[in-house]
Design an enzyme around this catalytic site. Structure first.
Site, PDB file in Angstrom:
ATOM      1  N   ILE A  40       5.301 -17.677  40.953  1.00 10.55           N
ATOM      2  CA  ILE A  40       6.322 -16.682  41.107  1.00 10.55           C
ATOM      3  C   ILE A  40       5.993 -15.727  40.230  1.00 10.55           C
ATOM      4  O   ILE A  40       5.974 -14.249  40.638  1.00 10.55           O
ATOM      5  CB  ILE A  40       7.496 -17.171  40.487  1.00 10.55           C
ATOM      6  CG1 ILE A  40       8.063 -18.312  41.127  1.00 10.55           C
ATOM      7  CG2 ILE A  40       8.545 -16.149  40.045  1.00 10.55           C
ATOM      8  CD1 ILE A  40       9.450 -19.438  40.474  1.00 10.55           C
ATOM      9  N   ASP A  41       4.751 -15.662  39.386  1.00 14.63           N
ATOM     10  CA  ASP A  41       4.235 -14.520  38.448  1.00 14.63           C
ATOM     11  C   ASP A  41       3.341 -13.545  39.450  1.00 14.63           C
ATOM     12  O   ASP A  41       3.674 -12.637  39.587  1.00 14.63           O
ATOM     13  CB  ASP A  41       3.690 -15.092  37.402  1.00 14.63           C
ATOM     14  CG  ASP A  41       3.982 -13.957  36.213  1.00 14.63           C
ATOM     15  OD1 ASP A  41       4.609 -13.076  36.311  1.00 14.63           O
ATOM     16  OD2 ASP A  41       3.311 -14.183  35.062  1.00 14.63           O
ATOM     17  N   ASP A  42       2.551 -14.304  40.025  1.00 15.61           N
ATOM     18  CA  ASP A  42       1.490 -13.568  41.056  1.00 15.61           C
ATOM     19  C   ASP A  42       2.083 -12.909  42.033  1.00 15.61           C
ATOM     20  O   ASP A  42       2.051 -11.809  42.453  1.00 15.61           O
ATOM     21  CB  ASP A  42       0.626 -14.660  41.529  1.00 15.61           C
ATOM     22  CG  ASP A  42      -0.566 -14.888  40.519  1.00 15.61           C
ATOM     23  OD1 ASP A  42      -1.739 -14.000  40.811  1.00 15.61           O
ATOM     24  OD2 ASP A  42      -0.468 -15.766  39.643  1.00 15.61           O
ATOM     25  N   HIS A  84       8.745  -9.859  35.183  1.00 15.00           N
ATOM     26  CA  HIS A  84       8.288  -9.726  36.146  1.00 15.00           C
ATOM     27  C   HIS A  84       8.843  -9.594  37.240  1.00 15.00           C
ATOM     28  O   HIS A  84       8.771  -8.593  38.222  1.00 15.00           O
ATOM     29  CB  HIS A  84       6.729 -10.147  36.188  1.00 15.00           C
ATOM     30  CG  HIS A  84       5.943  -9.999  35.216  1.00 15.00           C
ATOM     31  ND1 HIS A  84       4.889 -10.697  34.498  1.00 15.00           N
ATOM     32  CD2 HIS A  84       5.650  -9.066  34.204  1.00 15.00           C
ATOM     33  CE1 HIS A  84       4.212 -10.308  33.673  1.00 15.00           C
ATOM     34  NE2 HIS A  84       4.792  -9.363  33.087  1.00 15.00           N
TER      35      HIS A  84
END
Length: 763
Positions: A503-505, A579
């Site tokens: 999810i972050d990427d 993010h």
């Protein structure tokens, strides 16, 4: 990508800060067929057996191979190679090193040499902003921009080294010893690196400047014994004395004792039991494999095979010197009270030891077969598992124990993938990366360059966007167990990890793509739409986001006696949630009910002193540096009490030299929060928060910017020996070598040109 298996003429790429080659190509069909890999958007996602998503290697057959095939170490392969894999550089002939910059960091090639994809003249750099009162800041940003552009690979990606600790190197040697493929050249290079990391007191730490760590010291000591270092040599005697003084092998973590059990240096009976029947538990039963974070899940499944079969290879030497009493290597320990969680799980482990003796043979055989199938289905197209070294190591061992010979395509690809985790340093030392971070590094580099004023249609940014678009994952993975109806559309961290996008990427890739003026905007919009939809679908019940899975919050896995090696679940975190919120705000979704739930969760998670905990970066500085820009992008006013508390906290922990730093010890001891030697990345995180909070003219920002300018090297880079990344809080620390470049440039750019998409969130 750092690699010892790329011997092509253009192998010394500019995309990494060490000797490096191109990302590994997809394996050829002889390795089990092309596999589904990254399917075209809209295609049906493949599934493995039992309704569980299959991996990129799902087309491969699980089961012992037929005729034996010889395994040749990479440097000994014949000219035929392995299809699409490039010829290997053997252990005896590592790639030629690049110039050292100190602290074990290797400088990138000069812009005019190597395979650097982006070369830029001064005329390509942005002009100073109108009314620029700080020409030295603009010059620093220009130098950093030139440096970062020179490090881009010809294919469009960036990748810095990912430095962790010597257990990676020790376990690599132990694996080779177990499989019978350890060679003198690899051993010598690994030992050189391990010795170079030893401290004066004979111990090893797990991060720069950290305290001695028992398990790391034991594993490093054993690796050096394999390399021929005598136990009575001064550096070895100091290590063994310290180990004995701190409880010996009996006090080491479970993983260390498993490695020792493989050679009879520890008894399997004195290790927690991991029954392979776990793979049969449905997802709604507590302690099923999907209750574990994906990194733990990928490790535990192969270890259930190892635990069931309990192999012992002949030990090349004894380790009596590492016990407090060699006659009683495992002193009896009192169980925790039955009424406690620890006591209950300790007794459950005793029951599992009894079950082992009476487990139905047909059920055990079926469980081992199911585990093998689960492992093989999740092998990626480059031969690795999950893009990270630990699961790959245990998967290779497990499959070998189940009858896969070293020449089998699955095993051959797996072993070759492990060779690509090696970084060869200038002095001939060989460091093993636990993981590789090209997608993460590339999106952060694009954000940094764009925010520093590089024009959005600059060839370097367009090429990076093309590469990122090609890395989109359009097939399901393990995440679909919790979100079965969700369409795919995310990005992973590594070159190859289609089973586990994160999810972050995905959020950061979307933010990066939004900064590029691409010649095919429809393609970009479609990819962004899929990424946004996937991230929204991965929201957890509490309104926040974890890294790889939704609602991965079971309280039970961390209680298991086996799980003493670090975090094994993936609950929502402030930094990942921030993010995603920032990305959604920039997509015009600040008012979406799902975004507002994320914002409410973030506000509720703020610490009383104004900071936020950082799960994937160190620590409160990272968390705060992530959350404040997200909240302001989503429309939270700089005057909001939560923002003002954060500003006051950041100002209160600023160092005398104007920078910010935070030691890994803050994960164990809250008094370390915001305290530590100033680092470029942590200084940048604090500045990014303060700038987003409207503090550009404040004294703290002025001092922080001055610190970055003063500490920049002549070539436009910064030096950062301290570890500012986090794998498991406290237990596994990371030094991302590109952090020292991308985040300072982002902060300088935002200082010069203002906040990107400043009004994205509305009011």
């Amino acid at each position: 990508m750092t690699a010892t298996t790329d011997g092509s003429a253009e192998g010394a790429g500019a995309g990494s800060d060490t000797t490096a080659g191109a990302p590994p190509p997809r394996p050829p069909e002889p390795l089990g067929g092309p596999g589904p890999g990254r399917s075209d958007p809209g295609q049906a996602a493949p599934y493995g057996s039992g309704g569980v998503p299959g991996g990129a290697g799902g087309g491969r057959q699980a089961g012992p191979p037929g005729p034996q095939a010889e395994y040749r170490p990479p440097g000994l392969r014949g000219a035929e190679g392995t299809g699409a894999f490039r010829p290997a550089v053997g252990p005896a002939s590592p790639p030629p090193p690049a110039p050292s910059t100190g602290h074990g960091v290797t400088a990138p090639p000069a812009p005019e040499g190597g395979r650097g994809g982006a070369r830029t003249a001064t005329a390509d750099l942005p002009e100073p902003p109108d009314g620029n009162r700080r020409p030295e800041v603009h010059e620093a940003a220009a130098r950093a921009t030139r440096h970062l552009l020179a490090r881009q690979d010809a294919e469009g990606w960036w990748k810095g080294d990912l430095e962790t600790n010597v257990t990676m190197d020790a376990e690599d040697l132990l694996l080779r010893q177990f499989l019978g493929i350890r060679d003198e050249a690899t051993t010598r290079a690994a030992a050189l690196f391990i010795r170079g990391e030893q401290r004066d007191d004979g111990t090893w730490a797990t991060f720069h400047g950290g305290p001695p760590e028992l398990s790391a010291t034991i594993e490093a000591y054993v690796a050096l014994r394999l390399a021929g270092d005598a136990p009575d040599a001064p550096h070895m005697a100091r290590a063994s004395a310290w180990i004995r003084a701190h409880g010996g092998i009996a006090s080491a973590r479970v993983f260390t004792r498993i490695w020792l059990a493989l050679f009879g240096w520890w008894s399997w009976e004195h290790l927690p039991e991991l029954p392979p029947e776990l793979v049969f538990l449905p997802p709604w039963v507590p302690l099923n494999i999907y209750d574990f974070g994906c990194w733990a899940r990928q490790t535990i499944v192969p270890l259930t095979v190892v635990s069931a079969l309990r192999p012992v290879r002949p030990a090349p030497f004894a380790l009596d010197e590492l016990h407090t009493d060699a006659r009683v290597p495992n002193p009896a320990k009192r169980l925790a009270p039955l009424t406690s969680w620890d006591g209950a799980f300790q007794r459950m482990d005793r029951a599992l030891h009894v079950y082992r003796r009476f487990a139905p043979r047909r059920l055990r055989k079926a469980a081992l077969s199911a585990a093998a199938r689960w492992i093989v289905e999740r092998q990626e197209n480059d031969g690795c598992w999950g893009g990270i070294q630990p699961p790959a190591v245990y998967s290779v061992i497990a499959l070998h124990l189940l009858g896969y010979d070293l020449g089998h395509p699955v095993m051959r690809a797996g072993l070759e993938s492990l060779d690509r985790f090696a970084v060869w340093r200038e002095d001939g030392a060989r460091m093993i990366e636990a993981c590789q971070s090209p997608v993460w590094d590339t999106c952060l580099a694009v954000i940094a360059l764009a925010d520093a004023g590089l024009r959005p249609d600059h060839p370097a940014l367009v090429k990076a966007a093309d590469w990122m678009l090609g890395e989109e994952i359009a097939r399901t993975g393990d995440w679909a167990v919790r979100r079965p109806g969700l369409a795919p559309g995310g990005w992973a961290f590594e070159f190859h990890n289609d089973t586990y996008p994160d999810i972050d990427d995905t959020a950061e890739v979307v933010l990066a793509l939004r900064r590029v003026r691409h010649p095919d905007p429809a393609r970009v919009e479609a990819a962004i739409a899929r990424g946004v939809s996937w991230n929204l679908g991965m929201q957890s019940k509490n309104g926040a986001w974890g890294a790889f899975d939704a609602d991965n919050t079971s309280p039970f896995p961390n209680r298991l006696p086996f799980c003493d090696f670090g975090e094994v679940i993936d609950p929502p975190s402030a930094d990942v949630t921030a993010h995603v919120v920032e990305m959604l705000a920039f997509e015009g979704r600040a008012g979406d009910a799902r975004t507002r739930r994320g914002i409410a969760w973030l506000l509720a998670e703020q610490e009383p002193d104004g900071a936020w905990f950082g799960r994937w970066g160190t620590n409160y500085v990272y968390g705060t540096g992530s959350v404040v820009p997200a909240l302001t992008a989503a429309g939270i006013a700089p005057a909001h009490p939560a923002i003002r508390r954060a500003v006051r906290w950041l100002e209160s922990v600023q160092n005398e030299d104007g920078g910010w730093g935070e030691d890994q010890r803050s994960y164990k001891d809250r008094s370390w929060a915001g305290k530590g030697a100033s680092t470029p990345s942590q200084t940048a995180w604090a500045l990014m928060a303060l700038l987003s909070a409207g503090e550009r003219e404040g004294k703290a920002v002025e001092r922080g910017i001055a610190h970055l300018v003063a500490t920049q090297r002549e070539d436009g880079s910064w030096d950062e020996p301290h570890f500012t990344g986090t794998g498991f809080p406290w237990d596994f620390s990371i030094n991302y070598h590109l952090y020292r470049q991308v985040f300072p440039l982002t902060a300088l750019g935002r200082y010069l040109y203002g906040e990107p998409f400043a009004a994205a969130g509305g009011s």
